[in-house]
Design a protein around this motif. Sequence first.
Motif, PDB file in Angstrom:
ATOM      1  N   LEU C 168      -2.462  75.213 -19.413  1.00 27.46           N
ATOM      2  CA  LEU C 168      -3.540  75.960 -18.756  1.00 27.46           C
ATOM      3  C   LEU C 168      -3.157  77.443 -18.648  1.00 27.46           C
ATOM      4  O   LEU C 168      -3.950  78.335 -18.966  1.00 27.46           O
ATOM      5  CB  LEU C 168      -3.801  75.372 -17.362  1.00 27.46           C
ATOM      6  CG  LEU C 168      -4.909  76.052 -16.560  1.00 27.46           C
ATOM      7  CD1 LEU C 168      -6.262  75.808 -17.222  1.00 27.46           C
ATOM      8  CD2 LEU C 168      -4.924  75.553 -15.122  1.00 27.46           C
ATOM      9  N   LEU C 169      -1.910  77.683 -18.248  1.00 20.61           N
ATOM     10  CA  LEU C 169      -1.461  79.070 -18.136  1.00 20.61           C
ATOM     11  C   LEU C 169      -1.409  79.738 -19.508  1.00 20.61           C
ATOM     12  O   LEU C 169      -1.725  80.918 -19.642  1.00 20.61           O
ATOM     13  CB  LEU C 169      -0.086  79.112 -17.464  1.00 20.61           C
ATOM     14  CG  LEU C 169      -0.107  78.803 -15.962  1.00 20.61           C
ATOM     15  CD1 LEU C 169       1.289  78.496 -15.448  1.00 20.61           C
ATOM     16  CD2 LEU C 169      -0.708  79.987 -15.194  1.00 20.61           C
ATOM     17  N   VAL C 173      -3.015  83.226 -20.477  1.00 24.82           N
ATOM     18  CA  VAL C 173      -2.216  84.329 -21.037  1.00 24.82           C
ATOM     19  C   VAL C 173      -2.787  84.738 -22.399  1.00 24.82           C
ATOM     20  O   VAL C 173      -2.985  85.924 -22.679  1.00 24.82           O
ATOM     21  CB  VAL C 173      -0.731  83.923 -21.166  1.00 24.82           C
ATOM     22  CG1 VAL C 173       0.038  84.975 -21.946  1.00 24.82           C
ATOM     23  CG2 VAL C 173      -0.115  83.740 -19.790  1.00 24.82           C
ATOM     24  N   CYS C 174      -3.077  83.744 -23.227  1.00 20.21           N
ATOM     25  CA  CYS C 174      -3.612  84.047 -24.553  1.00 20.21           C
ATOM     26  C   CYS C 174      -4.967  84.736 -24.426  1.00 20.21           C
ATOM     27  O   CYS C 174      -5.248  85.703 -25.130  1.00 20.21           O
ATOM     28  CB  CYS C 174      -3.732  82.752 -25.369  1.00 20.21           C
ATOM     29  SG  CYS C 174      -4.188  83.037 -27.081  1.00 20.21           S
ATOM     30  N   PHE C 175      -5.781  84.230 -23.499  1.00 18.90           N
ATOM     31  CA  PHE C 175      -7.082  84.859 -23.274  1.00 18.90           C
ATOM     32  C   PHE C 175      -6.909  86.322 -22.889  1.00 18.90           C
ATOM     33  O   PHE C 175      -7.589  87.203 -23.418  1.00 18.90           O
ATOM     34  CB  PHE C 175      -7.849  84.115 -22.173  1.00 18.90           C
ATOM     35  CG  PHE C 175      -9.028  84.890 -21.643  1.00 18.90           C
ATOM     36  CD1 PHE C 175     -10.231  84.897 -22.338  1.00 18.90           C
ATOM     37  CD2 PHE C 175      -8.923  85.648 -20.481  1.00 18.90           C
ATOM     38  CE1 PHE C 175     -11.311  85.634 -21.868  1.00 18.90           C
ATOM     39  CE2 PHE C 175      -9.995  86.390 -20.016  1.00 18.90           C
ATOM     40  CZ  PHE C 175     -11.187  86.386 -20.710  1.00 18.90           C
ATOM     41  N   GLY C 176      -5.967  86.587 -21.969  1.00 21.05           N
ATOM     42  CA  GLY C 176      -5.739  87.958 -21.526  1.00 21.05           C
ATOM     43  C   GLY C 176      -5.391  88.866 -22.696  1.00 21.05           C
ATOM     44  O   GLY C 176      -5.941  89.957 -22.836  1.00 21.05           O
ATOM     45  N   PRO C 230       5.844  84.368 -25.897  1.00 20.42           N
ATOM     46  CA  PRO C 230       6.343  82.986 -25.801  1.00 20.42           C
ATOM     47  C   PRO C 230       5.495  82.147 -24.843  1.00 20.42           C
ATOM     48  O   PRO C 230       5.403  80.932 -25.004  1.00 20.42           O
ATOM     49  CB  PRO C 230       7.771  83.173 -25.261  1.00 20.42           C
ATOM     50  CG  PRO C 230       8.161  84.544 -25.692  1.00 20.42           C
ATOM     51  CD  PRO C 230       6.895  85.350 -25.606  1.00 20.42           C
ATOM     52  N   GLY C 231       4.868  82.806 -23.876  1.00 22.12           N
ATOM     53  CA  GLY C 231       4.057  82.080 -22.892  1.00 22.12           C
ATOM     54  C   GLY C 231       2.818  81.447 -23.460  1.00 22.12           C
ATOM     55  O   GLY C 231       2.181  80.620 -22.795  1.00 22.12           O
ATOM     56  N   VAL C 257       3.083  82.350 -15.018  1.00 29.00           N
ATOM     57  CA  VAL C 257       2.178  82.744 -13.929  1.00 29.00           C
ATOM     58  C   VAL C 257       2.185  84.263 -13.796  1.00 29.00           C
ATOM     59  O   VAL C 257       1.128  84.897 -13.710  1.00 29.00           O
ATOM     60  CB  VAL C 257       2.595  82.085 -12.596  1.00 29.00           C
ATOM     61  CG1 VAL C 257       1.736  82.616 -11.453  1.00 29.00           C
ATOM     62  CG2 VAL C 257       2.483  80.575 -12.691  1.00 29.00           C
ATOM     63  N   VAL C 258       3.393  84.838 -13.817  1.00 29.88           N
ATOM     64  CA  VAL C 258       3.503  86.292 -13.673  1.00 29.88           C
ATOM     65  C   VAL C 258       2.714  86.990 -14.781  1.00 29.88           C
ATOM     66  O   VAL C 258       1.920  87.904 -14.511  1.00 29.88           O
ATOM     67  CB  VAL C 258       4.988  86.727 -13.710  1.00 29.88           C
ATOM     68  CG1 VAL C 258       5.092  88.249 -13.751  1.00 29.88           C
ATOM     69  CG2 VAL C 258       5.733  86.163 -12.515  1.00 29.88           C
TER      70      VAL C 258
END
Lengths: 328, 269, 283
Positions: C168-169, C173-176, C230-231, C257-258
């Motif tokens: 989910l994260l 992150v990818c969306f951002g 990597p996230g 998360v960060v």
Amino acid sequence: MNVIEMDGLRKEFTVRVRAGVLRREKRTVTAVDGVDLRVERGEMLGYIGPNGAGKSTTLKMLTGVLMPSAGQARVCGLRPVADRTRLALRIGVVFGQRSQLWWDLPLRESFDLLRHVYRVPAGAHAARLTRCRELLDLDAFLDTPVRQLSLGQRMRGELTAALLHGPEVLFLDEPTIGLDVVSKQAVRGFLAELGRAGDTTLVLTTHDLADIERLCRRLVVIDHGRVVHDGSIAELHRRYGSRRMVVAELDSALPEPPVLPGAPVQRVEADGRRLVFALERASVAEVVAGLAGLATLRDISIVEPDIEEVVTRLYASERKGPLLTPGV
Amino acid sequence: MEVRGALRAYRSLLGAQARSQAAYRTSFVVDLVGNLGATVFDVVTVLVIFGVTRELGGFTLRETLVVVGLSSCAFAAADLLVGNIERLPRYVRTGLFDAVLVRPLAALPQLLLMDLPLRKVSRAVFGLAVLLYALASAGIDWTPGRVALAVVAPPAGVVFFASVFVTTATVSFYWVDSGEMANSVTYGGRDFTSYPITVYGGWFRALFAYGMGFAFVSYHPALALLGRADPLGLPSWVGWASPGVAFVAATVAALAWRVGIRHYRSTGS
Amino acid sequence: MGSVTATVGPPTDAHVTPWFRTFGAIVAAGFRRHATYRQAAVAGVVTNTVFGFLRCYIFLAATGAAGTVAGYDRAQLGTFVWAGQGLLAVIAIWGWTDLADRIRTGEVAADLLRPVHPVTSYLAVDLGRAGFAALARLVPPLVVGPLFFAVYLPRHWATVPLFLVSVLLAVVVCFGCRYLVNATAYWLQDVRGPMILWTLGSGVLAGLYFPLGFLPGWLEATLRYATPFPGILQIPLDVLVERESMPTNLGLVGLQVVWAVLLLALCRLVQRRAERRLVVQGG
């Protein structure tokens, strides 16, 4: 001599329709359902019909883009699909919403490219281009990239592009769609001029009946893939009983609509001060004379039959069933 | 006369495409660099993998680089020349396909020339550079035969990949939404041919290497150039089969294209 | 209604519940919209499967005689590759140009008129899309992979839930990142440059072409802590194959998360700048 011959031309498409979660059904749709037509050299043929009637499909079969499911077509004596490249040299095609031009290049370069593609001698090319430049007023945007042209300018470019190799037949699919009034006039004027010269056969599909009225002596109406009328516009009016109207403006309303022999009242408007009569057997003079005895006439006008209305009625009656016999 | 006229017409189409792309100069440069990056990363990937192992499927880095060079040179050139045919569904949707069919030239060359992605030149050049470096550094014992093979194998690979591009693109005549699936054979084939086929196993290797013929693009020619026996046991002359395989592939592609166009014409998708 | 003042609306139930309802509705709409592209999903699964075979064989060849490489054994590599192929579509690493297209055509103005913040509504649509992809694209490779290769099954009970959180994260992150790349269209005529950089960089830096563990240690550490890449792939996969201990995995997810918070904040900032520019210059 016939430039175009269609014999029992037919096109079926198989479409898959979702029928449940995973099941799919094949369904056959007949786009063109046995069309027989002959078009002579120099004719200007208007090909009209509602959306999905099979107009574009017919044109695609005549230009070698689509293969008929049955029947056959000959254009300039050639079989469109089998002799595609040879036929391409002898016909011009304009698909109203699709471009033949090079999007990022100036119009002039597109024309020059087409000269090579169609292998046109430089002299003949230059002569035809000069004529198009004059008639279609191209000079103002000849050096503009096509992507920056307005739709009207682009369509004038498309017409030129389709004519530079001197085609015997010009196929136009919706050439005036989306154009503004001025551009429509320019395109129609140009095509009329082309028709007057008499050596180019013109086949035109359109939604806009004004195109037909202006350009085509012969009108083919197609609906559900079948020809429902083939003849002149006048014949269409005669067959489907379209009548001229007389609109009479009166000073004051009559207590009840007058009864004139051979000219029934169609509509009563403006609180009874405007009467619309349909001319069935009576003449305009007879209507005026009949009215003059009953009321004070302020104005009188005659409305020619509206082809749009006729065609709408034609489609409607076709849908209801065989009230009318299909055209020859 | 007829042929010369057609050639001149095709040359004009190519010139028009070059001028069209020149209209977007900045984008062109960006694309040129970006496309180079894609092929660079393919090679970097191989180098990184050899960073954690000394051998891959029984082949050293220098030997593998010959395989990589043959593969990326062939793929990049084919992608430049024919790769955009994967945009066939778009050509059909925008009407370019119909427009091409009403012109007095063959449809496939027109489509390829009108949409030739010149920005991919950078990849093809890089692919060639990798091949030349690999050939120079692999310690090949050059014989006239091997020189000839080094000259013949890359163009054969180009023809092979070009055929794969065309064949897979024709699938979209039947199945419009198949887009990404063609990638599994085109780009998948590029990845497959970037390594010695001893790396793969089972039916998957059999299918890609010999079912589809990818083994003849880089693996077998590389063996012949390096003078190594095939660990999988095929005779050494197989390295010379690549032009023949490319010819077969081209025949299949031409056939698939003809049948595909006929299908398009009968369905008018 | 409590202490609602004129300037600040504290997150009372009255505000939060409708917000979640709206967000949920957009997520559901995103799910349904993407559920209509079934044929494309089938084509995508076939492609992911072929690349699954290719990458799996290549990475396994790198394990050599020892049977391990960069801290992965053969089964862990199998899981890493096949779950990775499934995740590609869930995070939608490539091919998202919706925002850039809308900016180019000017349709983005319509997004600004809606009562939901653009970043929020695009994220909601993207989560809906990811939800459909999780069913249609993540599951098939996870089923196909084990039929042909040894795969690693997580041993710790908390690994699978942690993996799902990490995925989910990764989507966020990818969306951002994708949103930021697309948003360059507010300033650039042609976004192909940023798009190409993203396509190239994301594949290699996220651990798709090879696990980042194949890189020298200092480089892997730099990528891990200094970049969000990597996230979007490597971290969820490392969590799933339990490459490191549970506390470390928790730390890695914390890192995600960060990055998620940072990137979303950055998206909002960029969006605000862009809107101000639009208002001033009239597009």
